[in-house]
Design an enzyme around this catalytic site. Structure first.
Site, PDB file in Angstrom:
ATOM      1  CB  SER A  32      -0.869  -0.010   1.269  1.00  0.00           C
ATOM      2  OG  SER A  32      -1.411   1.265   1.509  1.00  0.00           O
ATOM      3  CE1 TYR A  54      -4.041  -2.157   5.379  1.00  0.00           C
ATOM      4  CE2 TYR A  54      -3.329   0.027   4.718  1.00  0.00           C
ATOM      5  CZ  TYR A  54      -3.784  -1.231   4.388  1.00  0.00           C
ATOM      6  OH  TYR A  54      -3.976  -1.571   3.070  1.00  0.00           O
TER       7      TYR A  54
HETATM    8  N1  LIG Z   1      -8.856  -1.262  -0.985  1.00  0.00           N
HETATM    9  C1  LIG Z   1      -7.858  -0.415  -0.905  1.00  0.00           C
HETATM   10  O1  LIG Z   1      -8.023   0.810  -0.970  1.00  0.00           O
HETATM   11  C2  LIG Z   1      -6.445  -0.943  -0.728  1.00  0.00           C
HETATM   12  C3  LIG Z   1      -5.389  -0.060  -0.954  1.00  0.00           C
HETATM   13  C4  LIG Z   1      -4.088  -0.508  -0.819  1.00  0.00           C
HETATM   14  C5  LIG Z   1      -3.840  -1.818  -0.460  1.00  0.00           C
HETATM   15  N2  LIG Z   1      -4.885  -2.665  -0.236  1.00  0.00           N
HETATM   16  C6  LIG Z   1      -4.566  -4.031   0.157  1.00  0.00           C
HETATM   17  O2  LIG Z   1      -5.135  -4.924  -0.783  1.00  0.00           O
HETATM   18  C7  LIG Z   1      -5.422  -6.163  -0.155  1.00  0.00           C
HETATM   19  C8  LIG Z   1      -6.855  -6.580  -0.469  1.00  0.00           C
HETATM   20  O3  LIG Z   1      -7.710  -5.605   0.066  1.00  0.00           O
HETATM   21  P1  LIG Z   1      -9.213  -5.410  -0.430  1.00  0.00           P
HETATM   22  O4  LIG Z   1      -9.435  -3.963  -0.478  1.00  0.00           O
HETATM   23  O5  LIG Z   1      -9.477  -6.237  -1.609  1.00  0.00           O
HETATM   24  O6  LIG Z   1      -9.980  -5.968   0.870  1.00  0.00           O
HETATM   25  P2  LIG Z   1     -11.204  -6.993   1.060  1.00  0.00           P
HETATM   26  O7  LIG Z   1     -12.197  -6.833  -0.019  1.00  0.00           O
HETATM   27  O8  LIG Z   1     -11.627  -6.833   2.467  1.00  0.00           O
HETATM   28  O9  LIG Z   1     -10.516  -8.426   0.861  1.00  0.00           O
HETATM   29  C9  LIG Z   1      -9.617  -8.936   1.809  1.00  0.00           C
HETATM   30  C10 LIG Z   1      -9.319 -10.388   1.432  1.00  0.00           C
HETATM   31  O10 LIG Z   1      -8.364 -10.912   2.373  1.00  0.00           O
HETATM   32  C11 LIG Z   1      -8.836 -12.167   2.810  1.00  0.00           C
HETATM   33  N3  LIG Z   1      -8.354 -12.468   4.168  1.00  0.00           N
HETATM   34  C12 LIG Z   1      -8.426 -11.683   5.264  1.00  0.00           C
HETATM   35  N4  LIG Z   1      -7.942 -12.342   6.334  1.00  0.00           N
HETATM   36  C13 LIG Z   1      -7.547 -13.571   5.881  1.00  0.00           C
HETATM   37  C14 LIG Z   1      -6.986 -14.710   6.503  1.00  0.00           C
HETATM   38  N5  LIG Z   1      -6.688 -14.723   7.812  1.00  0.00           N
HETATM   39  N6  LIG Z   1      -6.729 -15.801   5.748  1.00  0.00           N
HETATM   40  C15 LIG Z   1      -7.018 -15.811   4.422  1.00  0.00           C
HETATM   41  N7  LIG Z   1      -7.558 -14.757   3.776  1.00  0.00           N
HETATM   42  C16 LIG Z   1      -7.816 -13.652   4.508  1.00  0.00           C
HETATM   43  C17 LIG Z   1     -10.350 -12.074   2.769  1.00  0.00           C
HETATM   44  O11 LIG Z   1     -10.896 -13.383   2.620  1.00  0.00           O
HETATM   45  P3  LIG Z   1     -11.750 -14.188   3.728  1.00  0.00           P
HETATM   46  O12 LIG Z   1     -12.353 -13.184   4.651  1.00  0.00           O
HETATM   47  O13 LIG Z   1     -12.729 -14.960   2.926  1.00  0.00           O
HETATM   48  O14 LIG Z   1     -10.724 -15.070   4.394  1.00  0.00           O
HETATM   49  C18 LIG Z   1     -10.550 -11.268   1.498  1.00  0.00           C
HETATM   50  O15 LIG Z   1     -10.561 -12.128   0.376  1.00  0.00           O
HETATM   51  C19 LIG Z   1      -5.139  -5.959   1.330  1.00  0.00           C
HETATM   52  O16 LIG Z   1      -3.853  -6.466   1.633  1.00  0.00           O
HETATM   53  C20 LIG Z   1      -5.159  -4.457   1.483  1.00  0.00           C
HETATM   54  O17 LIG Z   1      -4.371  -4.016   2.553  1.00  0.00           O
HETATM   55  C21 LIG Z   1      -6.178  -2.263  -0.369  1.00  0.00           C
END
Ligand SMILES: NC(=O)c1ccc[n+]([C@@H]2O[C@H](COP(=O)([O-])OP(=O)(O)OC[C@H]3O[C@@H](n4cnc5c(N)ncnc54)[C@H](OP(=O)(O)O)[C@@H]3O)[C@@H](O)[C@H]2O)c1
Length: 247
Positions: A133, A146
């Protein structure tokens, strides 16, 4: 193999990569969501396998990676994407909550790398991708857990990259800004240069295909972050404190 494939960025990457012909192992805990995505991919004649596992469970993750190799062949690319975010203020810290963020975002990615890297190095080819990020670069308000987790994640992958250079395995660290996903949904604070998921997914795939070492986007927010990195601390602290993106 993509971790966090059940939702948001992981789901978006999975569907787009499958559309382009990749066979995918989908890692996450919510089996019903993974099953829906696998069904969608198979209906379009693609190949996908649901690996229902918690990234905190190193042994189970290794077993599932072995199963993926047996059923769909060698793992060419790991996308360590699973992650969680919390809102925490320094004077109201919940150590267990902070530990959980570090556990999932950092150690979950470490477990994922450990499950695939020895086999990639033995084959002399492969690619590790970290979804970090822009918040890895400097501290932000109410984001201690975070930001610390993403700084650690980027640093971990950079160290791995140094250790395995010339092994045939590349490392790509992706630093996105704000993207519309369930993780950012429901936040009331303004998120500058908020991106649509499709656009972000395309940028990530481009960086993966070009085997870039690191990438940061959107360029507007990445430029502001880079400016913050050369700003004196007294000035950075004042500006950062006025820009909370959480809550
Ligand atoms: N959205 C943004 O603005 C943004 C910006 C920069 C970086 N990111 C990064 O991108 C990544 C994905 O984020 P997102 O926005 O797509 O969030 P999201 O929609 O909440 O998805 C998070 C994913 O992580 C999985 N997860 C969480 N805990 C887990 C565990 N203990 N074991 C296995 N899987 C797990 C969840 O699956 P289950 O709950 O089904 O296990 C889900 O598929 C993250 O690392 C986040 O920090 C996001």
């Amino acid at each position: 193999m993509i971790t966090g494939a059940s939702s948001g960025i992981g789901r978006g990457l999975t569907l787009e990569l499958a559309r382009r012909g990749a066979a995918i192992g989908l890692v996450a805990r919510r089996s019903e969501l993974l099953a829906e995505i696998v069904t969608e991919i198979e209906a379009a004649n693609g190949k996908a396998l649901a690996l229902v596992v918690d990234v905190n469970d190193a042994e189970a993750l290794r077993r599932e990676a072995d199963r993926l190799r047996r059923e769909l062949g060698p793992i060419d690319v790991l996308i360590a994407n699973a992650g969680i975010a919390t809102v925490d203020h320094a004077v109201d810290l919940h150590p267990a909550q902070v530990a959980n963020v570090i556990k999932v975002n950092v150690l979950g990615a470490v477990n994922s790398v450990a499950a695939v890297l020895p086999e990639m190095v033995a084959r002399g080819e492969g690619q590790l991708v970290a979804i970090s990020s822009l918040s890895a670069y400097r501290g932000l308000p109410k984001s201690a857990a975070y930001c610390a987790s993403k700084a650690a994640l980027s640093s971990f992958f950079e160290c791995v990259r140094i250790d395995i250079q010339n092994s045939g395995v590349d490392v790509t660290i992706i630093h996105p800004g704000f993207i519309k996903t369930p993780l950012t949904a429901g936040r009331h604070s303004k998120m500058p240069f908020l991106m649509e998921l499709d656009e972000a997914v395309k940028k990530m795939i481009r960086a993966i295909e070009k085997r870039k070492k690191t990438v940061a986007f959107p360029w507007q927010l990445a430029s502001i972050v880079r400016l913050g990195m050369v700003m004196p601390n007294f000035m950075y602290d004042r500006i950062a404190a006025k820009n909370s993106f959480r809550g």
